[in-house]
Design a protein around this motif. Sequence first.
Motif, PDB file in Angstrom:
ATOM      1  N   ARG A 335       0.793  -1.230   0.000  1.00 22.83           N
ATOM      2  CA  ARG A 335       0.000   0.000   0.000  1.00 22.83           C
ATOM      3  C   ARG A 335       0.825   1.281   0.000  1.00 22.83           C
ATOM      4  N   SER A 336       2.133   1.188   0.049  1.00 25.85           N
ATOM      5  CA  SER A 336       2.937   2.409   0.103  1.00 25.85           C
ATOM      6  C   SER A 336       2.682   3.282  -1.134  1.00 25.85           C
ATOM      7  N   ARG A 337       2.451   4.572  -0.899  1.00 19.22           N
ATOM      8  CA  ARG A 337       2.208   5.520  -1.981  1.00 19.22           C
ATOM      9  C   ARG A 337       3.475   6.284  -2.384  1.00 19.22           C
ATOM     10  N   THR A 338       4.495   6.240  -1.543  1.00 14.80           N
ATOM     11  CA  THR A 338       5.687   7.041  -1.793  1.00 14.80           C
ATOM     12  C   THR A 338       6.398   6.580  -3.067  1.00 14.80           C
ATOM     13  N   PHE A 339       6.631   7.501  -3.979  1.00 10.73           N
ATOM     14  CA  PHE A 339       7.296   7.236  -5.259  1.00 10.73           C
ATOM     15  C   PHE A 339       6.559   6.165  -6.067  1.00 10.73           C
ATOM     16  N   SER A 340       5.249   6.042  -5.886  1.00  9.43           N
ATOM     17  CA  SER A 340       4.456   5.025  -6.586  1.00  9.43           C
ATOM     18  C   SER A 340       3.140   5.628  -7.041  1.00  9.43           C
ATOM     19  N   ASP A 341       2.608   5.092  -8.143  1.00  7.31           N
ATOM     20  CA  ASP A 341       1.259   5.482  -8.544  1.00  7.31           C
ATOM     21  C   ASP A 341       0.300   4.344  -8.209  1.00  7.31           C
ATOM     22  N   ASP A 342      -0.987   4.564  -8.489  1.00 12.31           N
ATOM     23  CA  ASP A 342      -2.000   3.576  -8.136  1.00 12.31           C
ATOM     24  C   ASP A 342      -1.803   2.256  -8.860  1.00 12.31           C
ATOM     25  N   PHE A 343      -1.265   2.299 -10.068  1.00  9.09           N
ATOM     26  CA  PHE A 343      -1.128   1.083 -10.856  1.00  9.09           C
ATOM     27  C   PHE A 343       0.001   0.206 -10.314  1.00  9.09           C
ATOM     28  N   VAL A 344       1.078   0.828  -9.846  1.00  8.28           N
ATOM     29  CA  VAL A 344       2.157   0.071  -9.214  1.00  8.28           C
ATOM     30  C   VAL A 344       1.651  -0.554  -7.918  1.00  8.28           C
TER      31      VAL A 344
END
Length: 461
Positions: A335-344
Amino acid sequence: MREATEERRAPEETGRGAALIGWVALSAVLPGVAHLRAGWRRTGTMLLVCHLSAVTTVILVAAGADAGLAGRALNWLSQIAAVAGAAAVAWFCLVLHSYFVLRPRRLPYSGQVATGLIAGVLAVASAAPFALAARYLTVSRQTLDSVFGTPVTGPRSGDPWVGRERINVLLLGGDWGRDRIGVRTDSINVASVDVRTGETVLLGLPRNLEHVRFPPGSPMERRFPYGFELPESKPGWREDLLFSVWQYADDHPELFGGRRGMGAETLKQTVAYTLGIPIDWYALVNIWGFAKIIDALGGLVLTIDHDIVFGRYDEGLLPAGTRRLSGAEALWYARSRTFSDDFVRMRRQRCVFNALLAQADPAAVLRRFTEIAAIARGIIRTDIPRPMLEHLVPLAWKVKRAEVRSLQFMPPMISTVHPDWGRIRELTAKAIEPRPSPKRRARASAAPSATAPISDGCGAA
């Protein structure tokens, strides 16, 4: 002379005690043999015949068992648990009675005490598997009744699918909890299953789909005739995306004539309209609840391809490499959002779910069965009727042996900001259309397809 006699008598008494325990132990496996040894021929013969008949019946049933029988057995959990409980009591009494008919009083007092203790241990050990089975069956029934508590809405006999070739189940991952307000469906997929073959297509919708359209004439369509649009709750903070439909419907019962708890039904209708297919049922799993299950199973081994930063203030780090993650770490990975988008994030979530299914050790599940069942009651919501499980179990067996393909509506195929609703429905219809026979499919394998076999591209060890 007296000492010599006692010395000769001691090995004889030891031998008689060992023989007695041997017959008692054998009677735990073959009831009646101890009684035959003791001269109780009628009782011993009856016990042995009944036991061999029961074992033969069980072997014949097991040999002819299939997933259909397993599904029907879910309706008999209470009765099977009662039989297992009765068997536990019967086996306990049988072992003790086998001990007493062999006349342990002929042994000296010390021998009676020793053999009596050993016989008691054998009686408990013989009854324990049946008692444990009764306990697990009772817990299973309570869990199923708690999770699948809705009344049946379709026929219980004949064709359970009412002539339909496919069923469509909305699979959701949510994050409700005591410290969170409402339900946000971060993971939104539809499993479309061919009821004849079990071939399945997973249709994935992005959580951040914008301008969501609602079925014509529905309360949400009357409120949002041009799509789901709300003012920003704070700069850059959107609450009018697909993942918020459930909670918005729950927060506004006035749209539904005062009826509360309309989030699930509203999201089902919305996804059905988006894809152009009916949705039969939904199943919502609390993503954070998976952390407790992962801990109960001893962690999860994953290969992390790059460092994952997590935490409210980016204070946590999961270094790249293969390691066993705790439940909390596995959920941060997903669930980490850092440096990631929803698709990742969606890809990582599938990694965690698939790794959990692959690595669940049956022995660990049995050891922590009661705890896992209690967790399951608190993390699963569904409207699948309890009686339908009888038919869904054999269907799930077909799915396990059939091909499962995936179609994810992500950029560049579909824009999440300005979705092409017609293209989504067109691709969905093409993905679930009847497939050719295996021979024709092999000849057509080189043709391009919107769907692909399930492959997450993650490093689940």
